[in-house]
Design an enzyme around this catalytic site. Structure first.
Site, mmCIF file in Angstrom:
data_model
loop_
_atom_site.group_PDB
_atom_site.id
_atom_site.type_symbol
_atom_site.label_atom_id
_atom_site.label_comp_id
_atom_site.label_asym_id
_atom_site.label_seq_id
_atom_site.Cartn_x
_atom_site.Cartn_y
_atom_site.Cartn_z
ATOM 1 C CD GLU A 1 7.426 6.596 2.696
ATOM 2 O OE1 GLU A 1 7.475 7.583 3.445
ATOM 3 O OE2 GLU A 1 8.021 6.536 1.608
ATOM 4 C CB ALA B 1 3.765 4.386 -3.201
ATOM 5 N N GLY C 1 7.474 9.034 -0.994
ATOM 6 C CA GLY C 1 8.429 8.732 -2.067
ATOM 7 C C GLY C 1 8.989 9.997 -2.694
#
Ligand SMILES: C[C@H](/C=C/C(=O)SCCNC(=O)CCNC(=O)[C@H](O)C(C)(C)COP(=O)(O)OP(=O)(O)OC[C@H]1O[C@@H](n2cnc3c(N)ncnc32)[C@H](O)[C@@H]1OP(=O)(O)O)[C@H]1CC[C@H]2[C@@H]3CCC4=CC(=O)CC[C@]4(C)[C@H]3CC[C@]12C
Length: 257
Positions: free
Chosen positions: A131, A62, A108
């Site tokens: 993440e 992201a 991602g």
């Protein structure tokens, strides 16, 4: 364009194309990817797909910069994120998808990697599910898929530490299948794609469908599905063409029927 789509005969190449930010995901990129997946599934002339990145990177996940001004969490009201087509979460292609990885494939990037079937990485490639490092959650599916694709302790360590691993470590863990010299991942992916594209398309797609539809099922239930899918292939014209071609010592001409 934030993603490029190129067809080379029966092979479709999807390239994530924001090299200035290591191909971090954008809404435009994800829209092009989603349309490409529909094209792959809808066009019988496309037999294999390749996902790669531009500029010596695969994908950095992201866009953290965009996230500082428009946080996805602010738009989750009522959203159903059990399926995210662009990342092939909750959706799998009906044709084989090969990943050609140069450079970083993190967060991602490693999440979408888990939706690919065959994975080729350059020796300098890096992987990881970052993440948690930023207080985020791997909503691209890794908390479900990674423990199904890697040994439990390796998957959970990667998920919880967010640390990056090298291509050699990823190969040893079974996250990828090939490590090649830097700059040659796409060439190797194209070779593999060419081999698969020359095989019977009905057989290839039936094998992939069986693998996907029987995952985690008890053998008796799985074989009930496998046999129905497999028998359909045997009743095809292609299944007659193959043995004929062998006896006549010529390459088979498969037409997907
Ligand atoms: C949950 C899903 C995934 C989430 C994530 O991926 S979180 C992001 C985590 N990413 C990282 O941790 C990687 C960060 N980058 C690095 O570690 C390094 O840059 C690198 C290892 C990738 C490369 O290192 P390098 O030394 O070669 O290069 P650098 O010098 O570091 O970088 C060069 C240059 O690039 C910039 N850069 C790098 N990475 C990024 C990045 N990730 N973002 C922005 N910019 C980056 C760096 O700053 C440098 O720039 P410079 O100007 O030169 O300094 C989510 C994924 C998709 C989400 C869905 C999207 C659609 C949706 C929308 C909604 O509204 C609802 C929700 C949702 C469905 C949404 C849900 C959540 C996702 C599924």
């Amino acid at each position: 364009m934030d993603a490029l789509v190129e067809q080379r005969g029966p092979i479709l190449i999807v390239t994530m194309n924001r090299p200035q930010v290591r191909n971090a995901l954008s809404a435009e990129m994800m829209a092009v990817m989603r349309d490409a997946w529909d094209r792959i599934d809808g066009d019988p002339a496309i037999r294999v797909a390749i996902l790669t990145g531009a500029g010596g990177a695969f994908c950095a996940g992201a866009d953290l910069r965009a996230m500082t001004s428009a946080h996805p969490g602010d738009s989750f009201d009522g959203a159903d994120l059990s399926r995210i087509d662009a990342l092939l979460k909750g959706r799998r292609l009906t044709k084989p998808l090969i990943a050609a990885v140069e450079g970083p494939a993190v967060a991602g990037g490693t999440e979408i990697l888990q939706a690919t079937d065959i994975r080729v990485a350059a020796q300098s490639a890096r992987f990881g599910v970052s993440e948690a490092r930023w207080g985020l959650f791997p909503l691209g599916g890794s908390a479900v898929r990674l423990p199904r694709q890697l040994p439990y302790t390796i998957a959970v360590e990667l998920l919880l530490t967010g640390r990056h691993i090298t291509a050699a470590e990823a190969l040893a863990a079974g996250l990828i299948g090939h490590v090649v010299p830097d700059g040659t991942a796409l060439d190797t992916a194209l070779e593999i794609a060419g081999t698969i594209a020359a095989n019977g398309p009905l057989a290839v797609q039936a094998i992939l469908r069986t693998v996907r539809e029987t995952e985690g099922l008890p053998e008796s239930e799985a074989f009930a599905i496998e046999s129905k899918i497999g028998m359909q292939v045997f009743t095809s014209d292609d299944a007659r063409e193959g043995p004929r071609a062998f006896i006549e010592k010529r390459p088979p001409e498969f037409h997907g029927r």
